[in-house]
Structures are given as C-alpha cells and as structure tokens.
Write a protein that holds these residues in place. Structure first.
Motif, mmCIF file in Angstrom:
data_model
loop_
_atom_site.group_PDB
_atom_site.id
_atom_site.type_symbol
_atom_site.label_atom_id
_atom_site.label_comp_id
_atom_site.label_asym_id
_atom_site.label_seq_id
_atom_site.Cartn_x
_atom_site.Cartn_y
_atom_site.Cartn_z
ATOM 1 N N MET A 83 0.841 -1.204 0.000
ATOM 2 C CA MET A 83 0.000 0.000 0.000
ATOM 3 C C MET A 83 0.873 1.249 0.000
ATOM 4 S SD MET A 83 -3.070 -1.067 2.607
ATOM 5 C CE MET A 83 -3.584 0.614 2.804
ATOM 6 N N HIS A 84 1.928 1.232 0.798
ATOM 7 C CA HIS A 84 2.850 2.368 0.838
ATOM 8 C C HIS A 84 3.488 2.583 -0.525
ATOM 9 C CE1 HIS A 84 6.834 4.215 1.534
ATOM 10 N NE2 HIS A 84 6.145 4.987 2.341
ATOM 11 N N ARG A 85 3.924 1.488 -1.119
ATOM 12 C CA ARG A 85 4.574 1.561 -2.435
ATOM 13 C C ARG A 85 3.601 2.104 -3.491
ATOM 14 N NH1 ARG A 85 9.884 0.858 -3.942
ATOM 15 N NH2 ARG A 85 10.005 0.140 -6.054
ATOM 16 N N ALA A 86 2.363 1.621 -3.475
ATOM 17 C CA ALA A 86 1.357 2.080 -4.446
ATOM 18 C C ALA A 86 1.028 3.557 -4.240
ATOM 19 C CB ALA A 86 0.099 1.225 -4.333
ATOM 20 N N LEU A 87 0.906 3.968 -2.988
ATOM 21 C CA LEU A 87 0.603 5.370 -2.721
ATOM 22 C C LEU A 87 1.773 6.268 -3.113
ATOM 23 C CD1 LEU A 87 -1.613 7.197 -1.739
ATOM 24 C CD2 LEU A 87 -0.834 6.827 0.595
ATOM 25 N N ALA A 88 2.999 5.812 -2.859
ATOM 26 C CA ALA A 88 4.180 6.573 -3.278
ATOM 27 C C ALA A 88 4.219 6.699 -4.799
ATOM 28 C CB ALA A 88 5.449 5.903 -2.756
ATOM 29 N N TRP A 89 3.900 5.618 -5.490
ATOM 30 C CA TRP A 89 3.858 5.633 -6.962
ATOM 31 C C TRP A 89 2.809 6.644 -7.437
ATOM 32 C CZ3 TRP A 89 -0.004 4.476 -10.481
ATOM 33 C CH2 TRP A 89 0.405 4.306 -11.805
ATOM 34 N N ALA A 90 1.644 6.635 -6.800
ATOM 35 C CA ALA A 90 0.580 7.571 -7.186
ATOM 36 C C ALA A 90 0.986 9.015 -6.891
ATOM 37 C CB ALA A 90 -0.714 7.212 -6.461
ATOM 38 N N CYS A 91 1.708 9.225 -5.791
ATOM 39 C CA CYS A 91 2.154 10.582 -5.453
ATOM 40 C C CYS A 91 3.148 11.125 -6.475
ATOM 41 C CB CYS A 91 2.780 10.601 -4.059
ATOM 42 S SG CYS A 91 1.576 10.495 -2.726
ATOM 43 N N VAL A 92 3.972 10.258 -7.018
ATOM 44 C CA VAL A 92 4.932 10.683 -8.039
ATOM 45 C C VAL A 92 4.189 11.164 -9.286
ATOM 46 C CG1 VAL A 92 6.707 9.816 -9.637
ATOM 47 C CG2 VAL A 92 6.823 9.257 -7.217
ATOM 48 N N ARG A 93 3.043 10.607 -9.541
ATOM 49 C CA ARG A 93 2.280 10.922 -10.743
ATOM 50 C C ARG A 93 1.198 11.980 -10.537
ATOM 51 N NH1 ARG A 93 4.985 6.732 -10.940
ATOM 52 N NH2 ARG A 93 5.630 5.665 -12.801
ATOM 53 N N ARG A 95 0.545 15.553 -8.455
ATOM 54 C CA ARG A 95 1.018 16.623 -7.559
ATOM 55 C C ARG A 95 -0.009 16.890 -6.458
ATOM 56 N NH1 ARG A 95 4.824 19.099 -4.849
ATOM 57 N NH2 ARG A 95 4.542 21.324 -4.683
ATOM 58 N N ALA A 96 -1.289 16.845 -6.789
ATOM 59 C CA ALA A 96 -2.331 17.092 -5.789
ATOM 60 C C ALA A 96 -2.285 16.040 -4.685
ATOM 61 C CB ALA A 96 -3.699 17.110 -6.453
ATOM 62 N N LEU A 97 -2.172 14.782 -5.063
ATOM 63 C CA LEU A 97 -2.089 13.713 -4.070
ATOM 64 C C LEU A 97 -0.815 13.840 -3.251
ATOM 65 C CD1 LEU A 97 -3.368 11.168 -2.886
ATOM 66 C CD2 LEU A 97 -2.155 9.843 -4.625
ATOM 67 N N GLU A 98 0.282 14.205 -3.896
ATOM 68 C CA GLU A 98 1.544 14.383 -3.191
ATOM 69 C C GLU A 98 1.426 15.467 -2.120
ATOM 70 O OE1 GLU A 98 6.261 15.139 -4.106
ATOM 71 O OE2 GLU A 98 4.785 15.913 -5.514
ATOM 72 N N LEU A 99 0.715 16.541 -2.435
ATOM 73 C CA LEU A 99 0.530 17.619 -1.466
ATOM 74 C C LEU A 99 -0.301 17.161 -0.272
ATOM 75 C CD1 LEU A 99 -0.071 20.655 -3.853
ATOM 76 C CD2 LEU A 99 2.002 20.083 -2.568
ATOM 77 N N VAL A 100 -1.310 16.341 -0.537
ATOM 78 C CA VAL A 100 -2.153 15.832 0.548
ATOM 79 C C VAL A 100 -1.372 14.870 1.431
ATOM 80 C CG1 VAL A 100 -4.179 14.402 1.070
ATOM 81 C CG2 VAL A 100 -4.320 16.149 -0.698
ATOM 82 N N VAL A 101 -0.652 13.957 0.819
ATOM 83 C CA VAL A 101 0.065 12.913 1.564
ATOM 84 C C VAL A 101 1.364 13.435 2.162
ATOM 85 C CG1 VAL A 101 1.241 10.687 1.333
ATOM 86 C CG2 VAL A 101 -0.963 11.041 0.234
ATOM 87 N N GLY A 102 2.140 14.156 1.390
ATOM 88 C CA GLY A 102 3.474 14.571 1.821
ATOM 89 C C GLY A 102 3.559 15.950 2.419
ATOM 90 N N GLY A 103 2.549 16.784 2.192
ATOM 91 C CA GLY A 103 2.578 18.140 2.704
ATOM 92 C C GLY A 103 3.318 19.087 1.782
#
Length: 166
Positions: A83-93, A95-103
């Motif tokens: 799940m972590h790997r899939a979410l990290a992959w999605a965050c790379v693709r 930007r909106a998700l990356e901002l939500v997850v990574g800040g």
C-alpha cells in the motif's frame, strides 16, 4: 511441519529459543519487506514514510512474541508495504495527491521578515529558526540569511544571502 513447530513454537507459550528463532525469521522478513518498500520508506522520513515504519514494527512484533500467527502477520505486513509503495507511486504521478500525503514546504523567514502565519500553521517558533541558523552558520545573526524554509520532512533549511557566502 513438526520440526517447524518445534523450532518456532505455537501460540503464546514460547521458549527463549523459539522466540529467538521467530526474531531471526522476522528480521529477515522485515528486511525483505523494507527492500520491497524501497529507499523512500526509511531514507527521507516524511510522516507518510513513518507510518510504514511504525506499522511494520507493531505488526511484525506480534509474530515474534506469538501474539498472532506468523503467516497472517507477514501477509499483513506485506499489504502495508505494498500500500505504501502504491501510494508513493501515485504521489509521483499526481502533484495534488503528493501535497495531501506529503505536505508542502513553508517559507518561515525571508529577507529580514518572519512569516508569522506560516510559523503558526507549522507550530514553529522564532527560537526554532534561530537554533537552525546557529547550527548551520555558527551564529544567530539573521543578516546572513536570505530565507528559512520548513521542509516537508520537518527540517528547516537555511538559504544564505549571496554576499554571506564569502
């Protein structure tokens, strides 16, 4: 099968040798899971990445002490890592998700002015910024600092003024 039960035990009534065997097996299982998860999980250390470290520790410890059966515990750990790997992959693709997850980064100080709104939002004080300046520049003189940025991983980066590099 009896040999495995003799080595690793069953349930919560385990000998020191059986707990040791479980600890060794769990160590290698965790190593495999961390390799699957990738460097990101234990290198950059964002809150997103800490989740995996905490959950893996909590989940895998149950296998060592016999609080849960080993195979389901390892499967649950694998699910967490994937799940972590899939979410990290999605965050790379995304930007909106990356901002939500990574800040986001926060500019705390720039050109002689503290950004009180950003500091309050991040729960960072002037003392925190000055401490970082002292650590990085050996002084708390802000006249050598162009900006201070709170990075997504929680560290404060100091950007020196161009003339302060001399």
């Amino acid at each position: 099968m009896q040999t495995l039960i003799a080595l690793f035990g069953e349930g919560k009534d385990l000998s020191a040798l059986q707990m040791g065997m479980r600890a060794g097996a769990t160590f290698f299982a965790a190593l495999v899971l961390i390799r699957i998860s990738g460097r990101r999980s234990f290198g950059q250390r964002s809150p997103f990445d800490y989740v995996v470290a905490i959950l893996l520790g909590a989940t895998l410890s149950r296998a060592i002490v016999g609080a849960s059966p080993a195979a389901p515990t390892f499967i649950a750990s694998l699910v967490i890592v994937l799940m972590h790997r899939a979410l990290a992959w999605a965050c790379v693709r995304s930007r909106a998700l990356e901002l939500v997850v990574g800040g986001v980064e926060r500019q705390l100080y720039r050109d002689g002015n503290f950004n009180e709104r950003q500091m309050l939002a991040a729960l960072v004080s002037r003392a925190d910024v000055l401490e970082t300046v002292r650590k990085e520049l050996g002084t708390d003189a802000l006249d050598r600092v162009q900006s201070a940025i709170l990075e997504r991983n929680g560290e404060i980066s100091i950007i020196r003024k161009a003339h302060a590099l001399d």
